[in-house]
Scaffold this motif. Structure first.
Motif, PDB file in Angstrom:
ATOM      1  N   ALA A 179       0.832  -1.209   0.000  1.00  0.00           N
ATOM      2  CA  ALA A 179       0.000   0.000   0.000  1.00  0.00           C
ATOM      3  C   ALA A 179       0.862   1.252   0.000  1.00  0.00           C
ATOM      4  N   PHE A 180       1.928   1.235   0.785  1.00  0.00           N
ATOM      5  CA  PHE A 180       2.808   2.398   0.843  1.00  0.00           C
ATOM      6  C   PHE A 180       3.496   2.619  -0.498  1.00  0.00           C
ATOM      7  N   PHE A 181       3.952   1.531  -1.124  1.00  0.00           N
ATOM      8  CA  PHE A 181       4.578   1.649  -2.435  1.00  0.00           C
ATOM      9  C   PHE A 181       3.593   2.219  -3.455  1.00  0.00           C
ATOM     10  N   LEU A 182       2.366   1.681  -3.479  1.00  0.00           N
ATOM     11  CA  LEU A 182       1.362   2.171  -4.431  1.00  0.00           C
ATOM     12  C   LEU A 182       1.003   3.632  -4.176  1.00  0.00           C
ATOM     13  N   LEU A 183       1.027   4.045  -2.913  1.00  0.00           N
ATOM     14  CA  LEU A 183       0.801   5.447  -2.586  1.00  0.00           C
ATOM     15  C   LEU A 183       1.923   6.307  -3.164  1.00  0.00           C
ATOM     16  N   GLN A 184       3.163   5.886  -2.947  1.00  0.00           N
ATOM     17  CA  GLN A 184       4.312   6.647  -3.440  1.00  0.00           C
ATOM     18  C   GLN A 184       4.376   6.658  -4.959  1.00  0.00           C
ATOM     19  N   ALA A 185       3.898   5.583  -5.590  1.00  0.00           N
ATOM     20  CA  ALA A 185       3.902   5.487  -7.056  1.00  0.00           C
ATOM     21  C   ALA A 185       2.735   6.240  -7.683  1.00  0.00           C
ATOM     22  N   GLY A 186       1.857   6.778  -6.847  1.00  0.00           N
ATOM     23  CA  GLY A 186       0.722   7.530  -7.356  1.00  0.00           C
ATOM     24  C   GLY A 186      -0.424   6.657  -7.837  1.00  0.00           C
ATOM     25  N   LYS A 187      -0.410   5.380  -7.484  1.00  0.00           N
ATOM     26  CA  LYS A 187      -1.462   4.452  -7.906  1.00  0.00           C
ATOM     27  C   LYS A 187      -2.619   4.400  -6.915  1.00  0.00           C
ATOM     28  N   LEU A 188      -2.377   4.815  -5.691  1.00  0.00           N
ATOM     29  CA  LEU A 188      -3.417   4.895  -4.660  1.00  0.00           C
ATOM     30  C   LEU A 188      -3.382   6.288  -4.054  1.00  0.00           C
ATOM     31  N   LYS A 189      -4.535   6.743  -3.612  1.00  0.00           N
ATOM     32  CA  LYS A 189      -4.618   7.991  -2.863  1.00  0.00           C
ATOM     33  C   LYS A 189      -4.582   7.653  -1.374  1.00  0.00           C
ATOM     34  N   GLY A 190      -4.057   8.568  -0.592  1.00  0.00           N
ATOM     35  CA  GLY A 190      -3.973   8.357   0.846  1.00  0.00           C
ATOM     36  C   GLY A 190      -5.314   8.225   1.529  1.00  0.00           C
ATOM     37  N   ASP A 191      -6.353   8.782   0.921  1.00  0.00           N
ATOM     38  CA  ASP A 191      -7.681   8.685   1.527  1.00  0.00           C
ATOM     39  C   ASP A 191      -8.556   7.626   0.850  1.00  0.00           C
ATOM     40  N   SER A 192      -7.958   6.804  -0.007  1.00  0.00           N
ATOM     41  CA  SER A 192      -8.748   5.790  -0.712  1.00  0.00           C
ATOM     42  C   SER A 192      -9.096   4.626   0.215  1.00  0.00           C
ATOM     43  N   LEU A 193     -10.204   4.018  -0.078  1.00  0.00           N
ATOM     44  CA  LEU A 193     -10.650   2.867   0.702  1.00  0.00           C
ATOM     45  C   LEU A 193      -9.633   1.734   0.647  1.00  0.00           C
ATOM     46  N   GLY A 194      -9.069   1.478  -0.526  1.00  0.00           N
ATOM     47  CA  GLY A 194      -8.079   0.410  -0.679  1.00  0.00           C
ATOM     48  C   GLY A 194      -6.845   0.628   0.176  1.00  0.00           C
ATOM     49  N   TYR A 195      -6.371   1.852   0.218  1.00  0.00           N
ATOM     50  CA  TYR A 195      -5.188   2.171   1.021  1.00  0.00           C
ATOM     51  C   TYR A 195      -5.463   1.959   2.512  1.00  0.00           C
ATOM     52  N   GLN A 196      -6.606   2.458   2.956  1.00  0.00           N
ATOM     53  CA  GLN A 196      -6.947   2.329   4.372  1.00  0.00           C
ATOM     54  C   GLN A 196      -7.152   0.863   4.773  1.00  0.00           C
ATOM     55  N   LEU A 197      -7.843   0.102   3.919  1.00  0.00           N
ATOM     56  CA  LEU A 197      -8.080  -1.311   4.235  1.00  0.00           C
ATOM     57  C   LEU A 197      -6.789  -2.123   4.218  1.00  0.00           C
ATOM     58  N   ALA A 198      -5.900  -1.834   3.278  1.00  0.00           N
ATOM     59  CA  ALA A 198      -4.619  -2.539   3.230  1.00  0.00           C
ATOM     60  C   ALA A 198      -3.824  -2.294   4.506  1.00  0.00           C
ATOM     61  N   ASN A 199      -3.819  -1.062   4.981  1.00  0.00           N
ATOM     62  CA  ASN A 199      -3.120  -0.751   6.230  1.00  0.00           C
ATOM     63  C   ASN A 199      -3.781  -1.425   7.428  1.00  0.00           C
ATOM     64  N   LEU A 200      -5.107  -1.405   7.463  1.00  0.00           N
ATOM     65  CA  LEU A 200      -5.828  -2.025   8.575  1.00  0.00           C
ATOM     66  C   LEU A 200      -5.560  -3.523   8.633  1.00  0.00           C
ATOM     67  N   PHE A 201      -5.776  -4.211   7.516  1.00  0.00           N
ATOM     68  CA  PHE A 201      -5.572  -5.657   7.514  1.00  0.00           C
ATOM     69  C   PHE A 201      -4.108  -6.027   7.704  1.00  0.00           C
ATOM     70  N   GLY A 202      -3.210  -5.216   7.155  1.00  0.00           N
ATOM     71  CA  GLY A 202      -1.789  -5.466   7.365  1.00  0.00           C
ATOM     72  C   GLY A 202      -1.421  -5.425   8.836  1.00  0.00           C
ATOM     73  N   ALA A 203      -1.884  -4.405   9.538  1.00  0.00           N
ATOM     74  CA  ALA A 203      -1.580  -4.270  10.969  1.00  0.00           C
ATOM     75  C   ALA A 203      -2.224  -5.397  11.776  1.00  0.00           C
TER      76      ALA A 203
END
Length: 99
Positions: A20-44
């Motif tokens: 998720a962090f890589f995709l955020l830095q690559a501009g493929k995900l937004k920091g407020d996107s549902l996918g980014y938040q869920l990836a961080n939640l499930f990862g943790a």
């Protein structure tokens, strides 16, 4: 060294967070996107499961535990903000920018 089920769960958690962090830095995900938040939640959550499934003494993993709990709380906050924003936009007639 043989890997246990919880090692694979932890590795999946690390993959979620780093991916998720890589995709955020690559501009493929937004920091407020549902996918980014869920990836961080499930990862943790997965990392936290892997920490405690091995049965360590809590004192040995307190910093890692606090880190994952904070990551979960922040991810839940981000999900809440994102969902609240989506509902607000939907009530006001929609959005011109898709997530």
């Amino acid at each position: 060294m043989s890997l246990q089920w919880y090692d694979f769960v932890g590795l999946a958690g690390v993959a979620f967070v780093l991916g998720a962090f890589f995709l955020l830095q690559a501009g493929k995900l937004k920091g407020d996107s549902l996918g980014y938040q869920l990836a961080n939640l499930f990862g943790a959550i997965f990392i936290l499961i892997s920490i405690f499934a091995a049965g360590p003494d809590f004192r040995d993993v307190i910093s890692a535990t606090i880190m994952q709990l904070a990551w979960i709380v922040i991810s839940l906050y981000g999900l809440w903000r994102g969902l609240r924003s989506r509902f607000s936009r939907a009530r006001s007639g929609g959005s011109s920018q898709p997530d």
